[in-house]
Write an enzyme that holds these catalytic residues in place. Structure first.
Site, PDB file in Angstrom:
ATOM      1  N   ASP A  81       0.867  -1.175   0.000  1.00  0.00           N
ATOM      2  CA  ASP A  81       0.000   0.000   0.000  1.00  0.00           C
ATOM      3  C   ASP A  81       0.914   1.238   0.000  1.00  0.00           C
ATOM      4  OD1 ASP A  81      -2.344   1.702   0.563  1.00  0.00           O
ATOM      5  OD2 ASP A  81      -1.446   1.877   2.559  1.00  0.00           O
ATOM      6  N   ASP A  83      -0.164   5.094   0.675  1.00  0.00           N
ATOM      7  CA  ASP A  83      -0.403   6.165   1.639  1.00  0.00           C
ATOM      8  C   ASP A  83      -0.240   5.694   3.076  1.00  0.00           C
ATOM      9  OD1 ASP A  83      -1.008   7.622  -0.591  1.00  0.00           O
ATOM     10  OD2 ASP A  83      -3.177   7.552  -0.307  1.00  0.00           O
ATOM     11  N   THR A 188      -2.543   1.051  -4.690  1.00  0.00           N
ATOM     12  CA  THR A 188      -3.063   2.270  -4.092  1.00  0.00           C
ATOM     13  C   THR A 188      -4.305   2.777  -4.802  1.00  0.00           C
ATOM     14  OG1 THR A 188      -2.529   4.617  -3.691  1.00  0.00           O
ATOM     15  CG2 THR A 188      -1.433   3.558  -5.549  1.00  0.00           C
ATOM     16  N   ALA A 189      -5.093   3.560  -4.076  1.00  0.00           N
ATOM     17  CA  ALA A 189      -6.256   4.213  -4.665  1.00  0.00           C
ATOM     18  C   ALA A 189      -5.857   5.451  -5.464  1.00  0.00           C
ATOM     19  CB  ALA A 189      -7.246   4.613  -3.576  1.00  0.00           C
ATOM     20  N   LYS A 233      -8.791  -3.421  -4.358  1.00  0.00           N
ATOM     21  CA  LYS A 233      -7.352  -3.686  -4.257  1.00  0.00           C
ATOM     22  C   LYS A 233      -7.088  -5.185  -4.284  1.00  0.00           C
ATOM     23  CE  LYS A 233      -5.284   0.220  -1.803  1.00  0.00           C
ATOM     24  NZ  LYS A 233      -4.489   0.598  -0.615  1.00  0.00           N
ATOM     25  N   ASP A 256      -1.118  -0.089   6.097  1.00  0.00           N
ATOM     26  CA  ASP A 256      -1.374   0.561   7.388  1.00  0.00           C
ATOM     27  C   ASP A 256      -2.854   0.561   7.750  1.00  0.00           C
ATOM     28  OD1 ASP A 256      -2.525   3.763   7.015  1.00  0.00           O
ATOM     29  OD2 ASP A 256      -1.923   2.623   5.254  1.00  0.00           O
ATOM     30  N   ASN A 259      -8.812  -0.949   5.917  1.00  0.00           N
ATOM     31  CA  ASN A 259      -9.506  -1.055   4.632  1.00  0.00           C
ATOM     32  C   ASN A 259      -8.840  -2.060   3.706  1.00  0.00           C
ATOM     33  OD1 ASN A 259     -11.565   1.025   4.997  1.00  0.00           O
ATOM     34  ND2 ASN A 259      -9.857   2.469   4.997  1.00  0.00           N
TER      35      ASN A 259
END
Length: 328
Positions: A81, A83, A188-189, A233, A256, A259
């Site tokens: 991930d 962020d 990542t989004a 994801k 982290d 979600n």
């Protein structure tokens, strides 16, 4: 396209849209990785590995842990991930600051980005409403612009706002996988173009990210499927693993956020990095490994006085105004 209902976050399993988003992201990731752009000057070099440990260094009463990542295991890969796992803060907010500097939008919109980033850094977790608002803003801003234009600007924005925010500890974990001969992907989004730039600058294999629709190289202002978040994801990782011939039980994933539990649950080696409260509890309950690279102050996520939040927001707005004045 119908109203922005497809941006609304819901606690759910994979839907047709999340599957579509995952498959589109995997396809984009493989395409960009196959271009095999050479590492840019200044990219971190692989750290030297110890040849072999001396038996005397290992406690006799404690059995040695199996080597991980396993060198030469080409059926394994690592998924990170972005962020708050690889980078402090949210990539989309930093990208917004860079676009404002280049006059893509007005001061009022920058103040909103500053507030969102201040909240994100204070809370340390992904809030669906804030992320939705940021994605809505970003899509409207890039509509009508060329993909190649945004890619070139993204390179500059990385140097200006993102390079100094990489967590060294997480970067070292990614390098360990690379040293073992494994591929390493960001998940990542954030827009896939932004994520791909970050992956290249860090010397990683590539990136899975949200795919914005483009026609003849120009953004339409719509997404393919939905943002790469939560179940989407996991679908992206699943699709990429199938295309690459990976064994997910031998793969690792790092995040982290709670979600990302769907993604973490896919692999045989899940890691909670700088975890939020829900992920920490889940990781401890399932015996997942944890790593925290924040200082004690940054790691605190509860009991923050309301005044601190007001101060953070005010500080972000002040910074936005100061930047605007310096540009005059």
């Amino acid at each position: 396209m119908a109203a922005l209902g497809w941006l609304t976050h819901r606690r759910r399993s994979a839907t047709a849209r999340s599957v579509l988003a995952g498959e589109a992201s995997a396809e984009a990731a493989r395409k960009s990785a196959q271009e095999e752009a050479p590492p840019l000057p200044g990219a971190p070099e692989a750290a030297p590995r110890e040849s072999a440990r001396k038996p005397a260094e290992k406690p006799a009463e404690k059995p040695a842990e199996p080597e991980f990542p396993v060198r030469g295991d080409d059926l394994a890969a690592a998924f990170f991930d972005l962020d708050n796992t690889v980078m402090q803060g949210a990539a989309i907010f930093h990208f917004g600051r860079g676009l404002y500097k280049r006059e893509f939008f007005r001061r009022r919109e920058l103040a909103r980005f500053a507030w969102q980033q201040a909240w994100f850094r204070l809370a340390g977790v992904e809030d669906p409403e804030h992320m939705q608002d940021a994605r809505d803003s970003a899509l409207s801003i890039v509509k009508g612009h060329k993909v190649c234009e945004l890619m070139a600007i993204g390179e500059e924005i990385y140097d200006e706002y993102m390079a100094e925010r990489i967590w060294p500890g997480t970067r070292a974990l990614a390098q360990a996988h690379l040293d073992a001969g494994q591929k390493v992907w960001l998940v990542t989004a954030a827009p896939v173009e932004t994520a791909t730039i970050i992956a290249r600058r860090l010397g990683l294999t590539g990136a899975l990210g949200t795919v914005a629709e483009s026609v003849d190289g120009v953004y339409t202002g719509r997404l393919v499927g939905e943002p790469l978040h939560g179940p989407a994801k996991a679908e992206a990782v699943r699709a990429l693993a199938a295309a690459e011939g990976l064994d997910l039980e031998r793969c690792a994933a790092y995040s982290d956020s709670h979600n990302d539990i769907p993604m973490l649950s896919l692999v045989g080696h899940p890691y909670a990095i700088n975890p939020d409260t829900k992920l920490r509890k889940h990781a401890q309950a399932h015996d997942w490994r944890l790593r925290d690279y924040r200082t004690g102050r940054k790691a605190v996520k509860v009991g923050v006085p309301a005044a601190a939040g007001v101060g953070a927001i005010a500080g972000g707005a002040a910074a936005a105004i100061a930047l605007h004045r310096r540009r005059k």
